[in-house]
Write an enzyme that holds these catalytic residues in place. Structure first.
Site, PDB file in Angstrom:
ATOM      1  N   CYS A   1       0.811  -1.226   0.000  1.00 56.11           N
ATOM      2  CA  CYS A   1       0.000   0.000   0.000  1.00 56.11           C
ATOM      3  C   CYS A   1       0.843   1.274   0.000  1.00 56.11           C
ATOM      4  O   CYS A   1       0.638   2.168  -0.837  1.00 56.11           O
ATOM      5  CB  CYS A   1      -0.980  -0.013   1.166  1.00 56.11           C
ATOM      6  SG  CYS A   1      -0.226   0.010   2.817  1.00 56.11           S
TER       7      CYS A   1
ATOM      8  N   HIS B   1      -2.633   1.160   6.918  1.00 52.97           N
ATOM      9  CA  HIS B   1      -2.961   1.049   5.493  1.00 52.97           C
ATOM     10  C   HIS B   1      -3.159   2.446   4.918  1.00 52.97           C
ATOM     11  O   HIS B   1      -3.597   3.365   5.618  1.00 52.97           O
ATOM     12  CB  HIS B   1      -4.237   0.219   5.310  1.00 52.97           C
ATOM     13  CG  HIS B   1      -4.513  -0.163   3.887  1.00 52.97           C
ATOM     14  ND1 HIS B   1      -3.697  -1.006   3.180  1.00 52.97           N
ATOM     15  CD2 HIS B   1      -5.509   0.208   3.032  1.00 52.97           C
ATOM     16  CE1 HIS B   1      -4.186  -1.162   1.952  1.00 52.97           C
ATOM     17  NE2 HIS B   1      -5.277  -0.431   1.830  1.00 52.97           N
TER      18      HIS B   1
ATOM     19  N   HIS C   1      -5.759   1.739  -4.245  1.00 56.26           N
ATOM     20  CA  HIS C   1      -4.818   1.193  -3.251  1.00 56.26           C
ATOM     21  C   HIS C   1      -4.405  -0.218  -3.630  1.00 56.26           C
ATOM     22  O   HIS C   1      -4.998  -0.857  -4.512  1.00 56.26           O
ATOM     23  CB  HIS C   1      -5.448   1.207  -1.850  1.00 56.26           C
ATOM     24  CG  HIS C   1      -6.657   0.330  -1.698  1.00 56.26           C
ATOM     25  ND1 HIS C   1      -6.912  -0.417  -0.576  1.00 56.26           N
ATOM     26  CD2 HIS C   1      -7.705   0.078  -2.536  1.00 56.26           C
ATOM     27  CE1 HIS C   1      -8.046  -1.077  -0.701  1.00 56.26           C
ATOM     28  NE2 HIS C   1      -8.553  -0.796  -1.885  1.00 56.26           N
TER      29      HIS C   1
END
Length: 340
Positions: free
Chosen positions: A254, A301, A313
């Site tokens: 990510c 994240h 993402h």
């Protein structure tokens, strides 16, 4: 009455015993089969339901995100230490050359003094190739420097710098060794957790192929300037697999995706999620613009907003770079937004 035949009686008795033995063996075999079957049923662990697997997976994913971040941080520190070692070695080598040249000059000075009968033990220390031994005689150096001019002063300074450079190299080598061991341990732990994640995904019916599909896309939204360049880069990665530690071009995690997307726009942001959060300006959800970073899962994240309600993402192992809605699950994981 006819007399009985002993041989016939014996054979009849033998047959009767044989039949009884067969019945006993058959009963024992049946009992063993039933016992083993029952034990097998009792010992087999029941598989979790899809709902239970999804629930466990939802707990595991944020934990794994943070482990990936820790792995990335250690790797970043290790890479930086290796670069630092390269610089230090070059610096040490340059100083070694200076030291050797000055040392040769001091040796010549000692030889000349010996020929003229002016040699003394303190001057011999200067000729030593051991910088530690030379520096142990600091007071002697100071005395000699005041009497024999700039060459000895330069030699003293070079000796001090060389010892400092050697210590820095040794410390950095040790640091690299420790970080490499830590990285190896983290990698082993990660791979165990990822195997568990993949198993749960399969049980939950969420297993997806992270390759073989269409790769790449085109951003068509309203962003302009560097934000548009960053989004163009991110969209070109659509469909590529999540790879922990990945910064492209074949796969990303990510923070690797957001870092590389903004790097393509000429903007440098840190490698790991918490550092990216700290390095960006806070933005209210009502003021979010395309290209802003969205931080999720306790800062484990990160993604990049493509409009007010969607973000691009690299989700997790087993999934590809994708665009997801912020509503629903991800809204519940929201930490905040940041503008590079």
């Amino acid at each position: 009455m006819a007399p009985s035949n002993p041989m016939t009686s014996t054979r009849a008795t033998g047959r009767s015993r044989f039949r009884r033995s067969l019945r006993i063996c058959a009963a024992a075999s049946l009992a063993i089969t039933v016992s083993l079957t029952t034990a097998g049923v009792a010992d087999a662990a029941p598989k979790p339901s899809a709902a239970a697997a999804k629930k466990e997976l939802a707990k595991l994913n944020p934990q794994l995100d943070k482990k990936v971040d820790q792995f990335n941080k250690t790797k970043t520190e290790l890479d930086a230490a290796k670069k630092r070692l390269k610089v230090l070695k070059a610096q040490k080598q340059a100083e070694q050359t200076t030291y050797d040249q000055l040392h040769a000059r001091v040796v010549q000075l000692v030889a000349n003094q010996y020929k003229t009968g002016q040699s003394d033990p303190a001057t011999a220390v200067l000729a030593s190739k051991n910088p530690d031994q030379a520096l142990d005689q600091m007071s002697t150096f100071t005395h000699l420097a005041s009497n024999r001019g700039q060459e000895l002063t330069a030699f003293l300074a070079s000796t001090q710098r060389l010892r400092r450079d050697l210590a820095a190299v040794q410390a950095t080598v040790q640091d690299i060794s420790q970080k490499a061991a830590k990285l190896k341990s983290q990698k082993q732990s990660l791979e165990k957790q990822i195997a568990k994640q993949q198993k749960l995904s399969k049980q939950a019916g969420e297993s997806k192929a992270a390759s073989g599909g269409k790769v790449g896309g085109t951003y068509t939204g309203p962003a302009s300037g560097s934000a548009r360049t960053a989004l163009n880069y991110a969209y070109a990665q659509l469909g590529k697999p999540y790879v922990y530690g990945g910064t492209g071009p074949n796969g990303y995690d990510c923070s690797g995706l957001t870092m590389m997307s903004w790097r393509a726009a000429g903007v440098s942001i840190p490698r790991v999620v918490p550092d990216q959060y700290n390095a960006t300006h806070r933005v209210a959800q009502s003021d979010v613009q395309p290209g802003d970073l969205v931080f999720l899962s306790g800062n484990g994240h990160v993604g990049m907003m493509v409009d007010s309600g969607h973000f691009i993402h690299a989700p997790r192992t087993g999934e590809n770079v994708m665009v997801s809605p912020l509503a629903g699950y991800w809204q519940g994981q929201l930490v905040g937004f940041g503008r590079p």
